[in-house]
Design an enzyme around this catalytic site. Structure first.
Site, PDB file in Angstrom:
ATOM      1  N   VAL A  92       0.829  -1.200   0.000  1.00  0.00           N
ATOM      2  CA  VAL A  92       0.000   0.000   0.000  1.00  0.00           C
ATOM      3  C   VAL A  92       0.868   1.256   0.000  1.00  0.00           C
ATOM      4  O   VAL A  92       0.612   2.202  -0.762  1.00  0.00           O
ATOM      5  CB  VAL A  92      -0.966  -0.003   1.211  1.00  0.00           C
ATOM      6  CG1 VAL A  92      -1.666   1.357   1.352  1.00  0.00           C
ATOM      7  CG2 VAL A  92      -2.004  -1.103   1.053  1.00  0.00           C
ATOM      8  N   ALA A  95       2.349   1.821  -3.447  1.00  0.00           N
ATOM      9  CA  ALA A  95       1.392   2.357  -4.411  1.00  0.00           C
ATOM     10  C   ALA A  95       0.953   3.776  -4.074  1.00  0.00           C
ATOM     11  O   ALA A  95       0.698   4.589  -4.968  1.00  0.00           O
ATOM     12  CB  ALA A  95       0.171   1.445  -4.487  1.00  0.00           C
ATOM     13  N   GLU A  96       0.855   4.069  -2.786  1.00  0.00           N
ATOM     14  CA  GLU A  96       0.299   5.355  -2.363  1.00  0.00           C
ATOM     15  C   GLU A  96       1.308   6.495  -2.424  1.00  0.00           C
ATOM     16  O   GLU A  96       0.990   7.586  -2.892  1.00  0.00           O
ATOM     17  CB  GLU A  96      -0.247   5.237  -0.932  1.00  0.00           C
ATOM     18  CG  GLU A  96      -1.501   4.383  -0.793  1.00  0.00           C
ATOM     19  CD  GLU A  96      -2.748   5.092  -1.300  1.00  0.00           C
ATOM     20  OE1 GLU A  96      -2.666   6.291  -1.649  1.00  0.00           O
ATOM     21  OE2 GLU A  96      -3.810   4.445  -1.341  1.00  0.00           O
ATOM     22  N   SER A  97       2.509   6.287  -1.908  1.00  0.00           N
ATOM     23  CA  SER A  97       3.437   7.410  -1.757  1.00  0.00           C
ATOM     24  C   SER A  97       4.860   7.123  -2.201  1.00  0.00           C
ATOM     25  O   SER A  97       5.678   8.043  -2.254  1.00  0.00           O
ATOM     26  CB  SER A  97       3.463   7.845  -0.284  1.00  0.00           C
ATOM     27  OG  SER A  97       4.088   6.854   0.518  1.00  0.00           O
ATOM     28  N   TYR A 183      -5.864   0.614  -9.357  1.00  0.00           N
ATOM     29  CA  TYR A 183      -5.190   0.588  -8.054  1.00  0.00           C
ATOM     30  C   TYR A 183      -5.111  -0.823  -7.477  1.00  0.00           C
ATOM     31  O   TYR A 183      -4.063  -1.236  -6.967  1.00  0.00           O
ATOM     32  CB  TYR A 183      -5.953   1.507  -7.094  1.00  0.00           C
ATOM     33  CG  TYR A 183      -5.408   1.567  -5.697  1.00  0.00           C
ATOM     34  CD1 TYR A 183      -4.344   2.397  -5.374  1.00  0.00           C
ATOM     35  CD2 TYR A 183      -5.979   0.819  -4.666  1.00  0.00           C
ATOM     36  CE1 TYR A 183      -3.849   2.474  -4.083  1.00  0.00           C
ATOM     37  CE2 TYR A 183      -5.504   0.883  -3.371  1.00  0.00           C
ATOM     38  CZ  TYR A 183      -4.439   1.717  -3.080  1.00  0.00           C
ATOM     39  OH  TYR A 183      -3.958   1.786  -1.798  1.00  0.00           O
TER      40      TYR A 183
END
Length: 231
Positions: A92, A95-97, A183
């Site tokens: 996560v 993928a997020e940051s 996503y």
């Protein structure tokens, strides 16, 4: 009928990573129901379940490698606290940051796990820019989503991106939003790599998966057959 549905679900699980996981069935002269994902040209079989294929989009994340290593102890601690796989937390964050603790999205999501203010407050995060607080809150949120969706990893990941209500309104499927549709396979791809003990700085392969969860490749692609007496 319940037995047949259970067997169909079981066969889908057996068919993970198959190139084609549609389920076929026929009932023989003795009343035995035959189920398979590989009809092998047998005209007696007819399709009873079509398994959706999910594209795994090409994804790139430029990681802060120093920060990535620095945060592993925080990730392991939070993962242990909430009973979540460290591989999922890493996926996560990837993928997020890309491990950028100062990341802020156009929608106002903050930090490593891109928490919106309402979610941060809900899970006790006072400073979403704090790596320790952000990872703790984001992992607590993941654990909540996994419980809410009975351990269904795909739905939990979709809800992390689009919200629980969107998943529920979509009939407990991945919502039909382009962002969420991209996503989920992206996070699953990272998750699989971390489970395998690798940490890709770049994911470039474009493939198709049929499995709802990352799983080891079956040892054999031979015919998988279940037989049960028809009710």
């Amino acid at each position: 009928m319940k037995i047949l549905c259970s067997l169909l679900l079981l066969l889908v699980c057996l068919c993970v990573n198959a190139a084609q996981a549609n389920i076929y069935a026929y009932t023989d002269s003795h009343g035995v129901v035959h189920l398979t994902n590989v009809p092998a040209g047998n005209h007696q079989y007819h399709m009873v379940m079509r398994t959706l294929k999910m594209p795994v989009a090409a994804a790139r994340a430029d990681f802060n490698r120093v920060a990535k290593q620095q945060y592993q102890s925080l990730i392991r601690s939070a993962a242990s606290r909430y009973g979540v796989s460290p591989a999922l937390v890493n996926a996560v964050i990837s993928a997020e940051s890309g491990y950028n603790a100062g990341a802020v999205s156009p929608k106002g999501a903050i930090g490593l796990m891109q928490l919106i203010p309402a979610t941060a407050a809900r899970f006790g995060v006072a400073n979403a820019f704090s790596p320790a607080e952000n990872i703790n809150g984001g992992t607590a949120y993941l654990a909540y989503l996994l419980r809410k969706f009975s351990g269904d990893l795909r739905l939990a990941i979709a809800a992390y991106n689009a919200g629980s209500n969107a998943v529920i309104q979509a009939g407990y499927h991945i919502p039909p939003f382009a962002e969420t549709q991209a996503y989920v396979p992206r996070v699953l791809a990272y998750y699989q790599h971390y489970l395998n003990g690798t940490a890709p700085e770049q994911i470039t392969a474009v493939t198709t998966v049929t499995s709802p969860l990352p799983a080891p490749t079956p040892a054999s692609s031979s015919l998988q057959l279940i037989q049960v007496s028809s009710p």
